[in-house]
Design an enzyme around this catalytic site. Structure first.
Site, PDB file in Angstrom:
ATOM      1  N   ASP A 149       0.847  -1.188   0.000  1.00 12.29           N
ATOM      2  CA  ASP A 149       0.000   0.000   0.000  1.00 12.29           C
ATOM      3  C   ASP A 149       0.885   1.242   0.000  1.00 12.29           C
ATOM      4  OD1 ASP A 149      -2.967   0.877   0.427  1.00 12.29           O
ATOM      5  OD2 ASP A 149      -1.817   2.143   1.790  1.00 12.29           O
ATOM      6  N   ASN A 152      -2.303  13.195  -4.083  1.00 10.77           N
ATOM      7  CA  ASN A 152      -3.470  13.686  -4.821  1.00 10.77           C
ATOM      8  C   ASN A 152      -3.857  15.090  -4.410  1.00 10.77           C
ATOM      9  OD1 ASN A 152      -3.950  11.466  -6.509  1.00 10.77           O
ATOM     10  ND2 ASN A 152      -5.129  10.390  -4.963  1.00 10.77           N
ATOM     11  N   ASP A 174      -2.279   9.349 -10.754  1.00 14.62           N
ATOM     12  CA  ASP A 174      -2.323   8.288 -11.765  1.00 14.62           C
ATOM     13  C   ASP A 174      -0.923   7.959 -12.272  1.00 14.62           C
ATOM     14  OD1 ASP A 174      -5.055   8.249 -11.490  1.00 14.62           O
ATOM     15  OD2 ASP A 174      -5.463   9.335 -13.356  1.00 14.62           O
ATOM     16  N   GLU A 196      -4.828   2.564  -4.072  1.00 10.92           N
ATOM     17  CA  GLU A 196      -3.371   2.616  -4.088  1.00 10.92           C
ATOM     18  C   GLU A 196      -2.747   1.337  -3.534  1.00 10.92           C
ATOM     19  OE1 GLU A 196      -4.630   4.880  -0.280  1.00 10.92           O
ATOM     20  OE2 GLU A 196      -5.410   4.460  -2.278  1.00 10.92           O
TER      21      GLU A 196
END
Length: 241
Positions: free
Chosen positions: A94, A102, A111, A137
């Site tokens: 993770d 973000n 992305d 993620e």
């Protein structure tokens, strides 16, 4: 369109499949247009089915296996390992503080990070291994015929590779991200259970996160050790009077 409304097409329509929309999705994904002149209707329909099957097994952003395909592959591998007596290991990875990426740089930058991490994972594994985007993620890696100790080493190698990866965002911006890794492995004496293996790897991942992130955690393996007192009770007959 050259597709004839035969039994296959009627079956597709009955199941709710919209052929026009399917073709549009395939074009957007970069597949060759199956409606070129001269192709028979059956071949058109088969190409659509093949393309949709391919899309249904892979993540559209990273190109990795998706969660659905991962679960199918893990079930197969766990049962295969049980039959052969080998050990199958699972890594759950993770990205650390991904929301901050973000928030600071926008979702397009996120992305780019996900694609870069996915590529780094794919390049660092054996051909027999499988990496999937498990969701958001989070990534998952199936390691066939891999003992827990070796799986932990693989996890740390992946963690180090990702931490060193320079991720270019736009012009001059370069990001570095880290991952936390949870490791779990099957036991030769246990019944095959893919869901339990995922739960075990998730627990290890949670522990890695809670211990400070950017680290690998291996859940303690179950032991079959029997105490001397238990051995006496199980195998020794009471003395005759």
């Amino acid at each position: 369109m050259l597709v004839k409304h035969g039994p296959q097409t009627q079956q597709a329509q009955a199941s709710g499949v919209n052929l026009a929309e399917a073709l549009s999705l395939l074009r957007q994904a970069g597949y060759p247009d199956p409606t070129l002149e001269g192709i028979e209707g059956a071949r058109v329909l088969q190409s659509v089915i093949d393309g949709l099957c391919e899309l249904s097994m892979h993540d559209g952003l990273t190109g990795l296996a998706n969660a659905r395909y991962f679960r199918m592959a893990l079930e197969r591998e766990v049962h295969r390992a049980s039959r052969t007596g080998e050990t199958c290991s699972l890594l759950m990875l993770d990205l650390d503080h991904f929301k901050a990426v973000n928030d600071a740089y926008g979702h397009p930058a996120g992305d780019v990070v996900l694609r870069t991490v996915g590529r780094a994972l794919s390049e660092s594994l054996r051909p027999m291994d499988m990496v999937a985007r498990y969701g958001g993620e989070e990534f998952a890696v199936i390691l066939p015929n891999c003992l827990s100790a070796y799986a932990a080493q693989v996890g740390d190698r992946l963690r180090t590779r990702i931490a060193r990866e320079a991720i270019h965002i736009g012009g001059q911006t370069v990001l570095h991200v880290t991952v936390s890794v949870g490791v779990a492995s099957t036991a030769p004496w246990a019944r095959p259970n893919a869901a339990a293996l995922v739960e075990s790897a998730d627990r290890s991942l949670y522990k890695a996160k809670s211990q400070g992130r950017n680290r690998v955690w291996v859940e303690a393996e179950a032991t079959t050790a029997v105490s001397s007192k238990e051995r006496t009770a199980l195998f020794n007959r009471p003395d005759k009077e």
